[in-house]
Design an enzyme around this catalytic site. Sequence first.
Site, PDB file in Angstrom:
ATOM      1  N   ASP A   1       0.858  -1.197   0.000  1.00 24.49           N
ATOM      2  CA  ASP A   1       0.000   0.000   0.000  1.00 24.49           C
ATOM      3  C   ASP A   1       0.883   1.231   0.000  1.00 24.49           C
ATOM      4  OD1 ASP A   1      -2.096   1.978   0.783  1.00 24.49           O
ATOM      5  OD2 ASP A   1      -3.270   0.166   1.130  1.00 24.49           O
ATOM      6  N   ASN A   2       0.455   2.302  -0.664  1.00 21.06           N
ATOM      7  CA  ASN A   2       1.246   3.545  -0.600  1.00 21.06           C
ATOM      8  C   ASN A   2       0.673   4.506   0.441  1.00 21.06           C
ATOM      9  OD1 ASN A   2      -1.034   4.571  -1.783  1.00 21.06           O
ATOM     10  ND2 ASN A   2       0.001   5.534  -3.520  1.00 21.06           N
TER      11      ASN A   2
ATOM     12  N   LEU B   1      -6.288  -4.608  -5.300  1.00 19.73           N
ATOM     13  CA  LEU B   1      -7.313  -3.694  -4.770  1.00 19.73           C
ATOM     14  C   LEU B   1      -6.814  -2.255  -4.729  1.00 19.73           C
ATOM     15  CD1 LEU B   1      -8.479  -5.731  -1.616  1.00 19.73           C
ATOM     16  CD2 LEU B   1      -9.189  -6.027  -3.968  1.00 19.73           C
TER      17      LEU B   1
ATOM     18  N   LYS C   1      -3.418   6.478 -13.511  1.00 24.94           N
ATOM     19  CA  LYS C   1      -2.175   5.688 -13.553  1.00 24.94           C
ATOM     20  C   LYS C   1      -2.304   4.401 -12.742  1.00 24.94           C
ATOM     21  CE  LYS C   1       1.312   9.292 -14.180  1.00 24.94           C
ATOM     22  NZ  LYS C   1       2.337  10.072 -13.456  1.00 24.94           N
TER      23      LYS C   1
ATOM     24  N   ASN D   1       1.721  -3.281 -14.138  1.00 15.93           N
ATOM     25  CA  ASN D   1       2.779  -3.794 -13.245  1.00 15.93           C
ATOM     26  C   ASN D   1       2.340  -5.065 -12.532  1.00 15.93           C
ATOM     27  OD1 ASN D   1       4.603  -1.797 -13.920  1.00 15.93           O
ATOM     28  ND2 ASN D   1       3.997  -0.445 -12.231  1.00 15.93           N
TER      29      ASN D   1
ATOM     30  N   TYR E   1     -11.618   7.583 -12.505  1.00 17.73           N
ATOM     31  CA  TYR E   1     -11.856   6.302 -11.831  1.00 17.73           C
ATOM     32  C   TYR E   1     -12.576   5.326 -12.769  1.00 17.73           C
ATOM     33  CZ  TYR E   1     -13.322   3.081  -8.105  1.00 17.73           C
ATOM     34  OH  TYR E   1     -13.528   1.973  -7.306  1.00 17.73           O
TER      35      TYR E   1
ATOM     36  N   LYS F   1     -10.802   2.169 -14.449  1.00 22.61           N
ATOM     37  CA  LYS F   1     -11.219   0.806 -14.100  1.00 22.61           C
ATOM     38  C   LYS F   1     -11.693   0.037 -15.335  1.00 22.61           C
ATOM     39  CE  LYS F   1     -10.792   0.529  -9.500  1.00 22.61           C
ATOM     40  NZ  LYS F   1     -10.138  -0.580  -8.784  1.00 22.61           N
TER      41      LYS F   1
ATOM     42  N   TYR G   1      -4.176  -9.437 -21.367  1.00 22.82           N
ATOM     43  CA  TYR G   1      -3.125 -10.317 -20.820  1.00 22.82           C
ATOM     44  C   TYR G   1      -3.601 -11.766 -20.829  1.00 22.82           C
ATOM     45  CZ  TYR G   1       0.583  -7.132 -19.408  1.00 22.82           C
ATOM     46  OH  TYR G   1       1.643  -6.246 -19.418  1.00 22.82           O
TER      47      TYR G   1
ATOM     48  N   ARG H   1     -17.629   8.673   1.816  1.00 20.57           N
ATOM     49  CA  ARG H   1     -18.784   7.999   1.214  1.00 20.57           C
ATOM     50  C   ARG H   1     -19.982   8.046   2.135  1.00 20.57           C
ATOM     51  NH1 ARG H   1     -15.646   3.134  -1.593  1.00 20.57           N
ATOM     52  NH2 ARG H   1     -14.313   3.603   0.181  1.00 20.57           N
TER      53      ARG H   1
HETATM   54  N1  UDP Z   1     -24.011  11.161  -0.750  1.00 16.59           N
HETATM   55  C1  UDP Z   1     -24.768  11.995   0.052  1.00 16.59           C
HETATM   56  N2  UDP Z   1     -24.177  12.536   1.152  1.00 16.59           N
HETATM   57  C2  UDP Z   1     -22.885  12.285   1.511  1.00 16.59           C
HETATM   58  C3  UDP Z   1     -22.117  11.418   0.692  1.00 16.59           C
HETATM   59  C4  UDP Z   1     -22.720  10.890  -0.447  1.00 16.59           C
HETATM   60  O1  UDP Z   1     -25.951  12.246  -0.207  1.00 16.59           O
HETATM   61  O2  UDP Z   1     -22.422  12.812   2.558  1.00 16.59           O
HETATM   62  C5  UDP Z   1     -24.656  10.555  -1.929  1.00 16.59           C
HETATM   63  C6  UDP Z   1     -23.874  10.689  -3.235  1.00 16.59           C
HETATM   64  O3  UDP Z   1     -24.193  11.902  -3.881  1.00 16.59           O
HETATM   65  C7  UDP Z   1     -24.352   9.472  -3.999  1.00 16.59           C
HETATM   66  C8  UDP Z   1     -24.597   8.431  -2.911  1.00 16.59           C
HETATM   67  O4  UDP Z   1     -24.747   9.158  -1.706  1.00 16.59           O
HETATM   68  O5  UDP Z   1     -25.562   9.735  -4.663  1.00 16.59           O
HETATM   69  C9  UDP Z   1     -23.468   7.434  -2.774  1.00 16.59           C
HETATM   70  O6  UDP Z   1     -22.294   8.168  -2.697  1.00 16.59           O
HETATM   71  P1  UDP Z   1     -20.894   7.515  -2.333  1.00 16.59           P
HETATM   72  O7  UDP Z   1     -19.876   8.604  -2.404  1.00 16.59           O
HETATM   73  O8  UDP Z   1     -21.009   6.760  -1.064  1.00 16.59           O
HETATM   74  O9  UDP Z   1     -20.626   6.430  -3.447  1.00 16.59           O
HETATM   75  P2  UDP Z   1     -20.862   6.354  -5.034  1.00 16.59           P
HETATM   76  O10 UDP Z   1     -21.843   5.242  -5.192  1.00 16.59           O
HETATM   77  O11 UDP Z   1     -21.416   7.644  -5.542  1.00 16.59           O
HETATM   78  O12 UDP Z   1     -19.522   6.065  -5.600  1.00 16.59           O
END
Ligand code: UDP
Length: 313
Positions: A32-33, A74, A92, A100, A146, A150, A160, A187
Site C-alpha cells: 500500500d502507498n 485492490l 495511472k 505492473n 476512476y 477501471k 493479458y 462515502r
Molecule cells: N451522498 C450523500 N451525502 C454524503 C455522501 C454521499 O448524499 O455525505 C450521496 C452521493 O451523492 C451518492 C450516494 O450518496 O448519490 C453514494 O455516494 P458515495 O460517495 O457513497 O458512493 P458512489 O456510489 O457515488 O460512488
Amino acid sequence: MKTILVTGGSGFIGSNLCGYLLNKNDRVIAVDNLFSSSKENIERFLSNPDFSFIERDINKKFEIEGEIDQIYNLACPASPIWYQKNPVETVKTSVLGVINMLELAREKKARILQASTSEVYGDPMEHPQKETYRGNVNTLGPRACYDEGKRCAETLMMDYHRQYGTDIKIVRIFNTYGPRMAMDDGRVVSNFIIQALKNEDITIYGTGSQTRSFQYIDDLISGMSAMMEKENFIGPVNIGNPQEFTILEIAEKIIVLTGSKNKITYNSLPEDDPLKRKPDITLAREKLGWEPAVPLEEGLKKTIDYFKKIAEN
Ligand code: UDP
C-alpha cells in the site's frame, strides 16, 4: 499454505481481506502507498509471522522476491472525493499499476483478481445492471479518472489473458460499507454515521431520491474469495447486495439506529452522480453459489458500533 499479495492491503477492503486470509492460514503480503488508507488498519497483523507489509506504490516498477500464488489487486482510491484529489494518479493506478501487477502475475505464474467496480456501468440506462451491460460513462467528467481507469483495467486483464494466458479474475464491486472505513472516506454510509454520532446535520446531496444498493464488507470478502478460488470462470462478475434504497432512506435508517436528533440538510448533487444502481447477481449465484447474507440493518448496527468505539478512543 498459499502466499497471497494484497495491493491496497491497508485500505478498508484490503485490511478486512488480509484478516480473512490470515484466519485461513495463508501467508499475506500487503502492499500500500498509504495515499487514502491508514497503517492502523493492519497494525494488529504486524506481529503475525505470516504477515508482512510493504509501503510501495504499484504505479512504480514492482519487484518482489519469492513465490506468489495469488494477487488481489485492490490498490486504488475508491471514494469519489479521494479519487478526484489526484485524478492523474488515479488513472495511472488503474493503467500503469495494473500493468505492473499483470507483469508480476506473469512472472510468478500467479492468479490475479482485479477489483473492478459498478462504476464501469456509469450512470446506468439498464436497471438492474447485468454484467453484459456496457455502461454509460462520461469520458470527460470528474468521475472518468476512476470509471475509465477501471474500464481500461478490465481491458488489460482480458488482453493479458488472451495474449499471454494470464490466469485472471474480474469482480465488479458494488457499494460496500463496514468497519475500517476511514473517518474521512467521504462515502455516504460512513459520512451519515459519523455525522449522526457527532450530532451534526446529515448531508444529503441532491434530493436523496438517487438509489444505491449496499453490501456489508463480510459479504464482499466471501464473494471475492469464492471468485478467486473458482476454476474455469474469469468473470466479470457483480458482487453486491441487490437490495436497493434511496439515499434519503439510508439517512432515515441511520438516524433511527443512532438515535440522532439532528436534521437533514440538502446540498447540491455532485456532477455525474449516478441516479440509480443495483446489481443483478444471477451470475454470482449460478457460478459461485454466492449471495449476500447480511441485511442492511444488521450491517449498519455493526458499523455504527465500530465508529462509536473509534470515537471513544
Ligand atoms: N451522498 C450523500 N451525502 C454524503 C455522501 C454521499 O448524499 O455525505 C450521496 C452521493 O451523492 C451518492 C450516494 O450518496 O448519490 C453514494 O455516494 P458515495 O460517495 O457513497 O458512493 P458512489 O456510489 O457515488 O460512488
